[in-house]
Design a protein around this motif. Structure first.
Motif, PDB file in Angstrom:
ATOM      1  N   GLN A  51     -17.327  37.476 100.934  1.00  0.00           N
ATOM      2  CA  GLN A  51     -16.632  36.609  99.983  1.00  0.00           C
ATOM      3  C   GLN A  51     -17.383  35.298  99.784  1.00  0.00           C
ATOM      4  N   LYS A  52     -17.999  34.790 100.853  1.00  0.00           N
ATOM      5  CA  LYS A  52     -18.821  33.594 100.717  1.00  0.00           C
ATOM      6  C   LYS A  52     -19.973  33.841  99.751  1.00  0.00           C
ATOM      7  N   ASP A  55     -18.686  33.809  96.189  1.00  0.00           N
ATOM      8  CA  ASP A  55     -18.386  32.446  95.735  1.00  0.00           C
ATOM      9  C   ASP A  55     -19.652  31.650  95.442  1.00  0.00           C
TER      10      ASP A  55
END
Length: 400
Positions: A51-52, A55
């Motif tokens: 998810q990092k 993003d």
């Protein structure tokens, strides 16, 4: 008359001996709970790292900075990429390290570039800016405002352009900037329309953005690039992006630092620990099953005396194990998922809760198999008991 089956007989014995089975059930539950919590927790850590990446840089895997000696065909010929896009940089805001330009459709898809507010530029004279741009320029812009920017084209002379702000974008350029002095190393934080008129001076810089084919590792793709283009003018301005979106340095083949290998090492270590945990749980379950069966020697001896074969003994008591496995495993796995969910709420920066059917099915299957296999050896030994030996041992215990 209702037919008596092994399953019905096993269920009746479990109800009749529920007190003696209580400690075994608790041990099995804790074992499966720990294993499922561990596996789902490691998967949650992987999801948070992923998810990092989303993003920061979307699903982008590798970048080759401004280089007019390479072509799309050169990069696709490596065989490691199934998507190739471009970032076009036209200039920078005078006095600031903010660049203008645009991405093609493939690059936007790789970067998961969708406006936070408004829309993407669609016509000349329109811009969309990353969320930090107004703060850097110390201005208070709103969507629909007309703004005037002094722009210095790449290798050109300053010009002033007037734009209409139509969208606010997530941060991307700051995560893609690469620390190199080889030509241009910046990405556009202010996006214009692809149809924006050219500046009277300067040039348009072009970066290559690639997405790996499924099953291809970043390290392999970088190594292939080096093997094909091991020349300073081609190789010193390229880099890969790890599972968390961090840049991977690639100055020489021997100095490559693959962040994704760190993640793979973590997953491998987790798999080894999970296997060790499963083995220790199997030993514990086997020991508990051995003790339970030893307390039922008389029952086994009577069944053998009445003509039950070894195979029938194994089937009768094995069916008890199967019922226990089918009942306890889903409950323990659900409890493990709940524990990881709580942990994700307490440590959201570390763990992201997420489970899929393809994760739960293997956990359940392994849990059931672990219980059945752990009880198999005690069942084999119990089925070999002879009726007379059980009766003799029972008489000796009574006399003592």
């Amino acid at each position: 008359m209702k037919k008596l089956t092994f399953s019905a007989l096993a269920a009746a014995r479990l109800r009749a001996n529920r007190r003696s089975y209580r400690s075994l059930l608790i041990g099995i539950f804790l074992s499966i709970f720990l294993i499922s919590t561990f596996v789902v927790g490691v998967y949650g850590i992987y999801l948070r790292q992923q998810q990092k990446r989303f993003d920061k840089v979307g699903v982008l895997d590798m970048v080759v900075l401004d280089n007019d000696l390479l072509t799309d065909e050169d990069l696709l010929a490596l065989g490691d990429f199934d998507r190739l896009g471009h970032a076009y940089v036209t200039g920078s805001v005078a006095g600031n390290n903010l660049y203008l330009g645009h991405y093609d459709r493939t690059a936007e898809e790789l970067l998961l570039l969708k406006p936070l507010e408004g829309r993407m530029p669609a016509a000349p004279g329109e811009i969309a800016v990353e969320a930090s741009v107004p703060e850097i320029l110390e201005v208070d812009w709103s969507i629909g405002d007309t703004v005037e920017l002094p722009v210095v084209p790449v290798d050109g002379l300053e010009e002033t352009r007037t734009f209409t702000l139509v969208g606010i974008l997530p941060e991307r350029s700051v995560h893609l900037e690469w620390n190199t002095h080889f030509r241009l190393n910046q990405f556009p934080a202010i996006l214009t329309s692809p149809d924006e008129p050219s500046f009277s001076t300067g040039r348009v810089a072009r970066h290559f953005l690639m997405g790996l084919k499924e099953g291809v590792f970043l390290g392999d793709a970088v190594a292939h690039y080096w093997e094909r283009y091991l020349r300073p003018e081609l190789a010193t301005a390229m880099y890969g992006l790890s599972i968390s979106g961090e840049q991977v340095q690639t100055y020489t083949t021997g100095e490559m630092l693959y962040r994704e290998e760190e993640m793979m090492s973590l997953i491998t270590m987790a798999a080894v620990l999970a296997a060790a945990l499963g083995l220790s749980c199997a030993v514990g379950i086997s020991g508990a099953m051995e003790g339970l069966l030893s307390r039922r020697r008389e029952e086994i001896g009577v069944l053998r005396a009445l003509g039950a074969t070894r195979r029938q003994i194994r089937r009768m008591f094995g069916r008890e194990n199967l019922i226990i496995a089918l009942v306890v495993s889903p409950v323990a796995v659900a409890a493990g998922c709940g524990a990881v969910w709580v942990l994700s709420r307490m440590l959201p920066a570390l763990v992201c809760f997420g489970v899929t059917v393809w994760l739960l099915i293997p956990i359940l299957a392994i849990s059931v198999a672990l219980i059945l296999l752990s009880g198999w050896l005690p069942l084999v030994r119990a089925s070999k008991l002879m009726p007379m030996s059980v009766i003799r041992d029972t008489q000796m215990l009574r006399r003592s």
